[in-house]
Design a protein around this motif. Structure first.
Motif: not given
Length: 109
Positions: A38-45, A48-49, A72-78
């Protein structure tokens, strides 16, 4: 009225911005994975929060692909898990306005 220098500077900055590669929005993502792992994909923008983004995982050899949706959370991280299908040798992650990330599938010894 704008001076010629202001217009030239603006044109140069626009040209430079168009040639820069997109940022890597996958920072912190698993860098290698075992077959079937399993790859834990992290994405941040930050722009796009609160939105859901589509990341496509593609096997670089067989051109098989699967979509992973990350809210994504309100900061754009998920983040979201992605189980690598059997037979994949490399997972290429593609997301909006991001450099692709290559995750090699490395057999465990």
């Amino acid at each position: 009225m704008h001076s010629l220098l202001q217009i030239s500077t603006a044109a140069l900055l626009t040209s430079l911005a168009a040639t820069l590669p997109p940022p890597n929005r996958f920072a912190g993502t698993t860098e290698t994975v075992a077959p079937g792992g399993t790859i834990n994909i992290k994405f941040s923008d930050p722009s796009k929060g609160g939105q859901t983004v589509k990341v496509t995982a593609t096997d670089g050899v067989n051109d098989q692909s699967e979509d992973v949706f990350i809210t994504l959370d309100s900061s754009g991280n998920g983040s979201a898990p992605f189980q690598v299908p059997a037979g994949w040798t490399n997972a290429v992650l593609s997301g909006p306005a991001s450099q692709d990330m290559h995750v090699p599938v490395v057999p465990q010894s």
